[in-house]
Design a protein around this motif. Sequence first.
Motif, PDB file in Angstrom:
ATOM      1  N   PRO A 224     -12.190   2.177  -6.492  1.00 39.03           N
ATOM      2  CA  PRO A 224     -13.612   2.194  -6.134  1.00 39.03           C
ATOM      3  C   PRO A 224     -14.299   0.834  -6.262  1.00 39.03           C
ATOM      4  O   PRO A 224     -15.327   0.611  -5.645  1.00 39.03           O
ATOM      5  N   LYS A 225     -13.740  -0.038  -7.057  1.00 43.65           N
ATOM      6  CA  LYS A 225     -14.390  -1.326  -7.231  1.00 43.65           C
ATOM      7  C   LYS A 225     -13.630  -2.466  -6.565  1.00 43.65           C
ATOM      8  O   LYS A 225     -14.211  -3.279  -5.853  1.00 43.65           O
ATOM      9  N   LEU A 226     -12.326  -2.517  -6.808  1.00 46.77           N
ATOM     10  CA  LEU A 226     -11.594  -3.706  -6.388  1.00 46.77           C
ATOM     11  C   LEU A 226     -10.882  -3.554  -5.043  1.00 46.77           C
ATOM     12  O   LEU A 226     -10.506  -4.540  -4.433  1.00 46.77           O
TER      13      LEU A 226
ATOM     14  N   ASP B 241      -9.489  -0.167   1.208  1.00 42.85           N
ATOM     15  CA  ASP B 241      -8.070   0.076   1.408  1.00 42.85           C
ATOM     16  C   ASP B 241      -7.774   1.552   1.207  1.00 42.85           C
ATOM     17  O   ASP B 241      -8.400   2.213   0.390  1.00 42.85           O
ATOM     18  N   THR B 242      -6.796   2.071   1.937  1.00 37.66           N
ATOM     19  CA  THR B 242      -6.320   3.428   1.679  1.00 37.66           C
ATOM     20  C   THR B 242      -4.945   3.327   1.046  1.00 37.66           C
ATOM     21  O   THR B 242      -4.341   2.248   0.998  1.00 37.66           O
ATOM     22  N   ALA B 243      -4.442   4.470   0.583  1.00 37.07           N
ATOM     23  CA  ALA B 243      -3.140   4.465  -0.068  1.00 37.07           C
ATOM     24  C   ALA B 243      -2.031   4.126   0.927  1.00 37.07           C
ATOM     25  O   ALA B 243      -0.923   3.759   0.540  1.00 37.07           O
TER      26      ALA B 243
ATOM     27  N   LYS C 142     -17.081  -5.522   7.674  1.00 30.61           N
ATOM     28  CA  LYS C 142     -16.612  -6.909   7.600  1.00 30.61           C
ATOM     29  C   LYS C 142     -15.444  -7.014   6.627  1.00 30.61           C
ATOM     30  O   LYS C 142     -14.487  -7.748   6.865  1.00 30.61           O
ATOM     31  N   ALA C 143     -15.532  -6.277   5.530  1.00 30.39           N
ATOM     32  CA  ALA C 143     -14.451  -6.304   4.537  1.00 30.39           C
ATOM     33  C   ALA C 143     -13.168  -5.740   5.126  1.00 30.39           C
ATOM     34  O   ALA C 143     -12.082  -6.300   4.955  1.00 30.39           O
ATOM     35  N   ALA C 144     -13.290  -4.622   5.858  1.00 33.40           N
ATOM     36  CA  ALA C 144     -12.102  -3.995   6.445  1.00 33.40           C
ATOM     37  C   ALA C 144     -11.485  -4.916   7.488  1.00 33.40           C
ATOM     38  O   ALA C 144     -10.259  -5.076   7.555  1.00 33.40           O
TER      39      ALA C 144
END
Lengths: 222, 691
Positions: free
Chosen positions: B555-557, B561-563, B587-589
Amino acid sequence: MTPGGAPEAQKKRSTENGSSDAKSAEGGPLIVEDSVFTGAEHDPDFVKQIIRYGGKDVQTCLQCGNCTGVCPVSLKTPYKTRNLIKLCQYGYKRIFFTIPWICAGCHRCHEHCPADINPAEVFVAIRHIEVREKGVPRFIRDSTALILRHGFGAIPSDDIKRYREKEGMPPLPNTLPGYRKVLSELEALFRKTRFTELIGLETGEGAAGERKARERGGEASK
Amino acid sequence: MSENQGAGCRVQGAGDDGTPGTRHPAPGTRRVGVFVCHCGSNIGGVVDCPAVAEYASGLRDVAVAKANMYTCSTVGQEEIKKQVKEHGLDRILVASCTPRLHEPTFRRVAEEAGVNPYLVHMVNLREQCSWVHAADHATATEKAKDLVRMGVARIRRLEPLSARELGVERRVLVIGGGIAGIQASLDLAAQGIGVVLVERTPSIGGRMAQLDKTFPTGDCAICVLAPKMVEVLHTPGIRLLTYTEVREVSGFAGNFDVRLERKSRYVDEDKCVGCGACSEKCPVSVPNEFDESMGKRKAIYVPFPQAAPLKYTLDSKNCIHFKTGKCGLCKKVCPVGAVDFDMKPEEVRLRVGAVIVATGFDPYVPHIRGYYGYKEYPNVITALELERLINASGPTRGEVLRPSDGKTPRRIAFAQCVGSRNWKSTSNKYCSKVCCMYTMKLAQLLKEHYSDMSVSVYYIDIRAAGKGFEEFYHKVRSVGGVEYIRGRPARVLEDPATHNLTIRAEETLLNKITEREYDLLVLSIGMDPPEGIENLQRLLGISRSPDGFFQEVHPKLRPVDTARDGIFIAGCAQGPKDIPDTVAQAKAAASSAAAMLVRGKVTVEPLTAFVDEALCEGCGLCVTVCPYGAPRIVDTKEGKRSRVEEALCHGCGTCAASCPRLAIACRGFSDEQLASEAAEAFGGGADEEAR
């Protein structure tokens, strides 16, 4: 609702602050400082105790007031369901004795509660706690006596008779003579479940029992 | 306890005959270096690290054992390299913290020192020893010795492995054409990475396109969104597929094979110029989904004026031609002959390196659960419906009119937390995060449009945490004059003659039950996971959290991302959030996907499961239990056999543990390696006998 049931705390506070010297003409304190909650009235175990006696965790209440809004009792009395749950959260156990009996148990509050608490069940739990710690309250004993005698928990008042007349309704039937058998069955049930023992009422022991019941009934109607 | 005592005796022995610090076993055997870390006082404050090192130096095949203050520090790392050189070490055992923290560090150190990185083993003396036995130093030290002895038994049996590298497809599939999908696509394209943007409705734009203004700044939503939508159309690196659904995703990070279905819109996208002649002539009028059914559209339509692409879509369910075979007016009037009643769905297959899931949310629908008379009383509407009414391009051209009589309401109430923060099974437990703020925005807009209108908000809590949010709340209360009533509406009753609504609620701050009359009640609805999310979850093989939205790894770092490696999530697909948060996640994705693809290759960990085909009977149990879809059953000459796709395997060992024929093993975790470790723990280890 004002928390009125803390006379000891009140006395203690007022002497500590020396404010007991300041008296009104009637002798009561001029400055009422006991409206401040000090935490002395707080019972930290109350929330857990409610859970133990079948209530849900009142700490999850959001205080949204939906229960009050749908409560038929809150509409007509100064007691607000949400407020009582707040006092449970606070652990203000003392104030609860006798109040939760006012709940009619319609469970509307449960139906609307977003926190899924069921205040009605909480009040039932508090009744359990009260019965175990303080015994059955007087008015329950009195109304039980009335039930055994008349078949009613409360004797219909003259007001009700007048309303019925005004609305063109027939007068309430006198149930007593016609339903003696039912009353004796009810009494047997009360005895079998040891309810009579719990409320400290020795009923059905001939004329003496009936007289006692009548006395209690008389007290209640005063 | 008996093991500990046994170990204690042996320490005594080691101290007697071994030289502390260094020991040289006979040549030809394995040469293990043991490094015991103090981790400041984390381990050193409880465990007697020098004693553990001394003990380790007496174990079989241990060439050298040292205790350091911080093994992970530069000094600690250099020490390892120095010892490798000096003692010709071929295996490195670090007794320190959890491998989750520093395994990559020590693997890298090993590689730099010329030791195979998979001949590094970590023993956890911190989380599994010093932190849990802080009160008993002596026993903790004994346990540390046991753990180190077990580790040495394991490391002696490790085999050198090497990571594989695979090429990647420099293209990303973005699912969902809302603001999250749009932003991720643009960012990827700007880095020269190909994008396939898939949207299931006829136009991109998503929920943001439905909104009038945005909080707290009051920017017009479509004014800031439309330029981005146009940019998507004109960016050469982005292939936009609207009215398209994802049907299959297989493969692994870097190389996903995707099957898409382009639903037939019965209008040739290449020919359609968006003139609207077809729609003008179409005799069928149905509720427009884009306007939350507050307005109408034709059976051949674009959902809203700024739609991108501006290509018409024929809704065959409502079209007269599809029902009766008659009409066909649109086909007759189309100047370019774009209408094609015989169009068939088209399948598109392509390969992508990464997937970004930006599927957004659906508004909570209160009428399913009979909330406050919604769909029962005409003047109870949702906030999204109000958005469409107050929007200049909406069905009423921006006029707020009551559904019952078309008049402007004078008294409006908002009910907060509708469908949110409710622990009954009919609602969502979570806070939908945006409703407090959009209610402020709508209240403000109403006050601006109609200065004599009274606006009341029934709330439980106001959540205005965000940049400029609390200030906005302050403004709405002071300048806006919006009345805030703390209490959840208990009952809503309608006057059948006027269709006005009476709200009974407890004003909790007054301890009073109030009844007030309003002309319009707006339900501030929350966010639901979008329709079809279960199906997409199955297709992608990723997980969802209890709220129903897609689950991030951390949830934080690792928030996007998914598994499953190579699949990322952005925006409301991950949970309710506002536009700034959505754009940030997009943007992060995009950045995470690009980081993987720009490298041009993906590393495949060698710690994977493999099948001994001589033992396998092809029962398929491994296929059932694998959370990553790595094993599959193939037909061989000998019959059905299981095969593990290494690029998909995470080395979790579930298949190996479940295989009834013991045909599957995990590299680095073979039965022999694990059993030797276990045997040491219980004092029956071969190493002990050898000593």
